[in-house]
Design a protein around this motif. Structure first.
Motif, PDB file in Angstrom:
ATOM      1  N   LEU A  18      49.663  18.275  39.063  1.00 40.03           N
ATOM      2  CA  LEU A  18      50.807  18.781  38.297  1.00 40.03           C
ATOM      3  C   LEU A  18      51.304  20.100  38.881  1.00 40.03           C
ATOM      4  CD1 LEU A  18      52.577  18.303  35.744  1.00 40.03           C
ATOM      5  CD2 LEU A  18      51.098  19.940  34.598  1.00 40.03           C
ATOM      6  N   ALA A  19      52.576  20.142  39.246  1.00 38.67           N
ATOM      7  CA  ALA A  19      53.131  21.344  39.861  1.00 38.67           C
ATOM      8  C   ALA A  19      53.823  22.233  38.841  1.00 38.67           C
ATOM      9  CB  ALA A  19      54.119  20.954  40.957  1.00 38.67           C
TER      10      ALA A  19
ATOM     11  N   GLU B  29      46.261  15.331  33.302  1.00 36.91           N
ATOM     12  CA  GLU B  29      45.039  16.031  33.695  1.00 36.91           C
ATOM     13  C   GLU B  29      43.894  15.048  33.870  1.00 36.91           C
ATOM     14  OE1 GLU B  29      43.881  20.048  32.041  1.00 36.91           O
ATOM     15  OE2 GLU B  29      45.512  19.474  30.685  1.00 36.91           O
ATOM     16  N   ALA B  30      43.768  14.139  32.898  1.00 36.35           N
ATOM     17  CA  ALA B  30      42.659  13.189  32.922  1.00 36.35           C
ATOM     18  C   ALA B  30      42.740  12.275  34.146  1.00 36.35           C
ATOM     19  CB  ALA B  30      42.656  12.361  31.642  1.00 36.35           C
TER      20      ALA B  30
ATOM     21  N   PHE C 146      52.992   3.871  34.741  1.00 38.76           N
ATOM     22  CA  PHE C 146      53.172   3.523  36.141  1.00 38.76           C
ATOM     23  C   PHE C 146      52.008   3.978  37.006  1.00 38.76           C
ATOM     24  CE2 PHE C 146      54.580   7.785  35.918  1.00 38.76           C
ATOM     25  CZ  PHE C 146      54.296   8.320  37.151  1.00 38.76           C
ATOM     26  N   LEU C 147      51.324   5.031  36.554  1.00 42.18           N
ATOM     27  CA  LEU C 147      50.179   5.521  37.308  1.00 42.18           C
ATOM     28  C   LEU C 147      49.052   4.507  37.314  1.00 42.18           C
ATOM     29  CD1 LEU C 147      49.614   9.247  36.403  1.00 42.18           C
ATOM     30  CD2 LEU C 147      50.088   8.246  38.617  1.00 42.18           C
ATOM     31  N   GLU C 148      48.898   3.868  36.183  1.00 42.32           N
ATOM     32  CA  GLU C 148      47.797   2.931  36.046  1.00 42.32           C
ATOM     33  C   GLU C 148      48.198   1.512  36.421  1.00 42.32           C
ATOM     34  OE1 GLU C 148      47.050   3.775  32.002  1.00 42.32           O
ATOM     35  OE2 GLU C 148      46.483   5.821  32.504  1.00 42.32           O
TER      36      GLU C 148
ATOM     37  N   SER D 274      50.899  15.443  24.947  1.00 36.79           N
ATOM     38  CA  SER D 274      49.979  14.321  25.099  1.00 36.79           C
ATOM     39  C   SER D 274      50.031  13.793  26.526  1.00 36.79           C
ATOM     40  CB  SER D 274      50.268  13.228  24.067  1.00 36.79           C
ATOM     41  OG  SER D 274      51.327  12.426  24.495  1.00 36.79           O
ATOM     42  N   MET D 275      51.213  13.889  27.117  1.00 41.28           N
ATOM     43  CA  MET D 275      51.325  13.456  28.505  1.00 41.28           C
ATOM     44  C   MET D 275      50.567  14.379  29.447  1.00 41.28           C
ATOM     45  SD  MET D 275      54.890  12.183  29.990  1.00 41.28           S
ATOM     46  CE  MET D 275      55.561  11.644  28.485  1.00 41.28           C
ATOM     47  N   LEU D 276      50.612  15.675  29.145  1.00 42.17           N
ATOM     48  CA  LEU D 276      49.856  16.640  29.951  1.00 42.17           C
ATOM     49  C   LEU D 276      48.373  16.276  29.948  1.00 42.17           C
ATOM     50  CD1 LEU D 276      51.298  20.174  29.128  1.00 42.17           C
ATOM     51  CD2 LEU D 276      51.072  19.106  31.375  1.00 42.17           C
TER      52      LEU D 276
END
Lengths: 401, 326
Positions: A283-284, A277-278, A166-168, A271-273
């Motif tokens: 990230l809280a 980050e990328a 969804f971010l992309e 892998s999601m982390l």
């Protein structure tokens, strides 16, 4: 995120909280619990879910939710310690409806709008086009954030195969509209069925020839017509997508990653982390859901009973059981079973600690919070259970490291 | 409800579906093992980016890839990659592989395909159809049974619904014809079966119920049972069902040698019992909500790491499902 040490600080400091995580880790419930925590702190909160399984509605006990925010009953909120001036609403996203709204808003004319909504391709693919489900969700967040009706929004993200799609999504949608092939299909002559392969780009021409051979000319005409109608709205759309992206990566937003203690769930979270980050997302914190916790402080002992103590431990426990009013028929057997159970549970707790160590360390490195929400005796599907999870997140021992 | 479902292994195509973590890959692999041992020619087809089945069937073996490989006598495993399947399909349609390769390498084409929905599912199922049609020189099917480890997306059904949607969206041409063939294969209630795998927990239980509902409503595929995986065994020996409550009665100051406090012992036992009861509750709920018989598989404490572990799942899997006592 150094100013955010725990979920409480998160909902004080950020207007938008986005919960990400693989399907099945209880993300929807966590989103609802975070929203409840924010409401308890006095905010007017909306929790938005994209979940096709409609679990949030179940969890909140409000039946099916619509595409508009629905307020949770005041009496219920009162029981849960939400102050009078605060509020909690829930919204279950209807993706198709949201996308239709988008078309209505940005279509150049009445006629263009009708053409898009009536196009057979649109009717079948608007649910899935280029991550439009994910895009719709973010679009809705933007719309609500702009309305000012709520001062906190908690978002439960779609359970897509790659949970950060969804971010992309906005970017991909734009790339799609910009791609050479789509540009080609946008040629008006094409839509009119006068496509004679008089196209300069040879590679694109070849591609279209292949598609045409397989799918038939009529299909390409429909696609072309759809894209043509779509193009008129692409400027407004583009602008909107940029704003959505800015909102998500901006200082008003904090992401929470939900994970479960199972090894594969941890691997997925890691892998999601990396991807979070990328992509420069703020990230809280990380929430480990359904963690098995040791009933005492600290970790369980390495062995139960202590090494070499099996006989004496069994004996002493059997004696204690014998002394009860309701003594068991076979106190020794009961003592053995109790020791085996404690040993088994300790093993499970240690296994969870082991499997999640890397996540804990990663949270430290990233200076974000790490919370464990204990596995509850009964899976949460009502507000009361939600309140317990909320309590675990916003106060009490499970919020501590 | 049909009284006696067709034995699982007598189907031609079984599509194993379920969310990530439910163990559907183990179920597909265990069924493959059982079918191959019964003398059938079996194919296990994985869908998705990674290969998991080879690791279970033959730990340490090299990837099988799109071409596939026989990992045990009569048991072939392959992984269907959508782009490779697309290349094969276009090659068959156009007969000129070099042109197809050029097209597949074209950046704009890849961009278009990356962004386009549905085709991955369609081409994957198309490949399954193609495999199902394959014959040996004597005219018998190349594979007696094909097991598909379906992708673990939000809705396993989207995967199966695509041919119908394409059939509706595309007016004419080969694509439409092929979508129709795939749809007919999926809806063949004699030969094809959808096998949902769930865990006895709330989330998977509700999702499986929704799946069953949508199958009945939208997709014509047969479903005759639900596999409930990793069902916990009884936490205490027979006759000690109330062990945690008994322990809770011990005075807090009870002196115990070499053990945690009485309170901790009671809490541990209570956790185990609660896990077990939840498991039982949701296993029953799955049967009730889906109105389907269920097949319970035992929880293996060590996890599933190789063929020996898979063997332990086989008896329950190939046996008759338990009719739900609603």
């Amino acid at each position: 995120m150094k100013d955010v040490r725990d979920p409480g600080a998160l909902v004080r400091a950020r207007r938008i909280v986005v919960c990400v995580g693989a399907g099945g880790v209880g993300k929807t419930t966590l989103a609802a619990a975070i929203a409840l925590g924010a409401a308890r702190e006095g905010h007017r909160v909306l929790v938005l879910t994209i979940d096709p399984a409609r679990r949030l509605a179940d969890a909140l006990g409000v039946g099916a939710l619509g595409n508009e925010p629905r307020a949770i009953d005041r009496d219920v909120l009162g029981r849960l310690g939400v102050p009078e001036h605060a509020a909690l609403s829930a919204l279950m996203l209807d993706m198709k409806r949201t996308f239709d709204d988008l078309v209505e808003r940005f279509a150049e004319s009445e006629e263009a709008r009708e053409r898009i909504l009536g196009n057979r391709i649109y009717q079948h693919v608007s649910d899935a086009l280029a991550g439009s489900a994910e895009y719709s969700a973010m679009e809705k967040v933007f719309e609500i954030a702009s309305s000012g009706e709520f001062d906190r929004i908690v978002v439960d993200t779609p359970p897509s195969q790659h949970a950060l799609d969804f971010l992309e999504a906005p970017q991909r949608l734009l790339e799609f509209l910009d791609s050479a092939l789509v540009k080609l299909l946008l040629h008006p002559a094409f839509a009119a069925g006068r496509f004679g392969f008089r196209i300069f780009q040879r590679s694109a021409r070849r591609v279209l020839q292949v598609i045409e051979k397989v799918s038939g000319m009529a299909f390409l005409e429909d696609v072309s017509e759809f894209l043509l109608a779509f193009e008129g709205m692409s400027e407004g759309f583009r602008e909107r997508a940029r704003k959505v992206e800015a909102l998500l990566t901006g200082p008003q937003t904090g992401f929470v990653l939900a994970a479960g203690p199972a090894a594969e769930s941890v691997a997925h979270a890691e892998s999601m982390l990396g991807r979070l980050e990328a992509s420069g997302v703020p990230l809280a914190g990380i929430v480990l859901n359904r963690a098995r916790l040791w009933p005492e402080r600290g970790s369980p002992p390495a062995e139960i009973p202590e090494p070499g103590m099996l006989d004496r431990a069994t004996e002493s426990l059997a004696r204690a059981l014998e002394a009860l009013d309701e003594r068991p028929a076979d106190a020794r057997a009961a003592a053995s079973a109790a020791i085996a159970a404690a040993s088994e549970y300790a093993r499970l707790v240690r296994r969870d600690e082991e499997s999640t160590r890397s996540l804990r360390e990663r949270a430290d490195r990233l200076a974000c919070f790490y919370c464990r929400v204990p596995e509850l005796p009964r899976d949460v599907h009502e507000l009361d259970g939600l309140a317990r999870i909320s309590a675990a997140l916003f106060g009490g021992r499970s919020a501590a490291r | 409800m049909s009284p006696a479902p067709t034995p699982l292994l007598d189907r031609r195509l079984v599509i194993v579906t379920g969310k990530g973590g439910t163990g559907k890959t183990s179920v597909a692999a265990a069924l493959g093992l059982a079918a191959a041992r019964s003398g059938r020619r079996v194919l296990v087809a994985e869908v998705g980016r990674d290969e998991h089945v080879p690791r279970l069937l033959a730990p340490g073996s090299a990837p099988v890839g799109y071409a596939g490989r026989e990992l045990a006598p009569g048991l072939t495993v392959l992984r269907i990659d959508p782009f490779e399947a697309l290349g094969e399909y276009l090659g068959l349609q156009l007969g000129v592989r070099p042109v197809v390769d050029l097209v597949l390498r074209n950046r704009a084409f890849r961009q278009l395909m990356e962004a386009s929905p549905g085709w991955r599912e369609l081409i994957t199922l198309g490949k399954v159809w193609h495999l199902e049609q394959m014959q040996l020189p004597d005219g018998s099917p190349r594979f007696d049974l094909i097991l598909v480890d379906a992708p673990a997306t939000g809705h396993g059904l989207t995967f199966l619904d695509v041919p119908r949607v394409v059939g509706a969206a595309v007016r004419a041409g080969p694509l439409r014809k092929h979508a129709g063939l795939v749809e007919a294969m999926i809806e063949d209630r004699e030969r094809t079966l959808l096998l949902p795998v769930a865990l006895a927990e709330e989330l998977p239980a509700r999702e499986t119920a929704e799946l069953a509902l949508r199958v009945r409503r939208d997709v014509g595929i047969a479903v005759d049972r639900v596999v409930v995986n990793a069902v916990a065994g009884a936490p205490f020996p027979p006759g000690l069902d109330d062990l945690d409550r008994l322990l809770a009665k011990l005075p807090e100051a009870t002196a115990l040698e070499g053990l945690p406090s009485a309170k901790t012992l009671a809490s541990c036992a209570a956790h185990l019992r609660s896990r077990f009861e939840l498991n039982r509750y949701w296993a029953a709920e799955i049967g009730r909500m889906t109105e389907l018989p269920i097949v319970e598989l035992p929880h293996l404490a060590r996890g599933i790491r190789g063929p020996l572990d898979l063997e332990r799942l086989v008896p329950a899997l190939v046996g008759a499902p338990r009719a739900n006592a609603a």
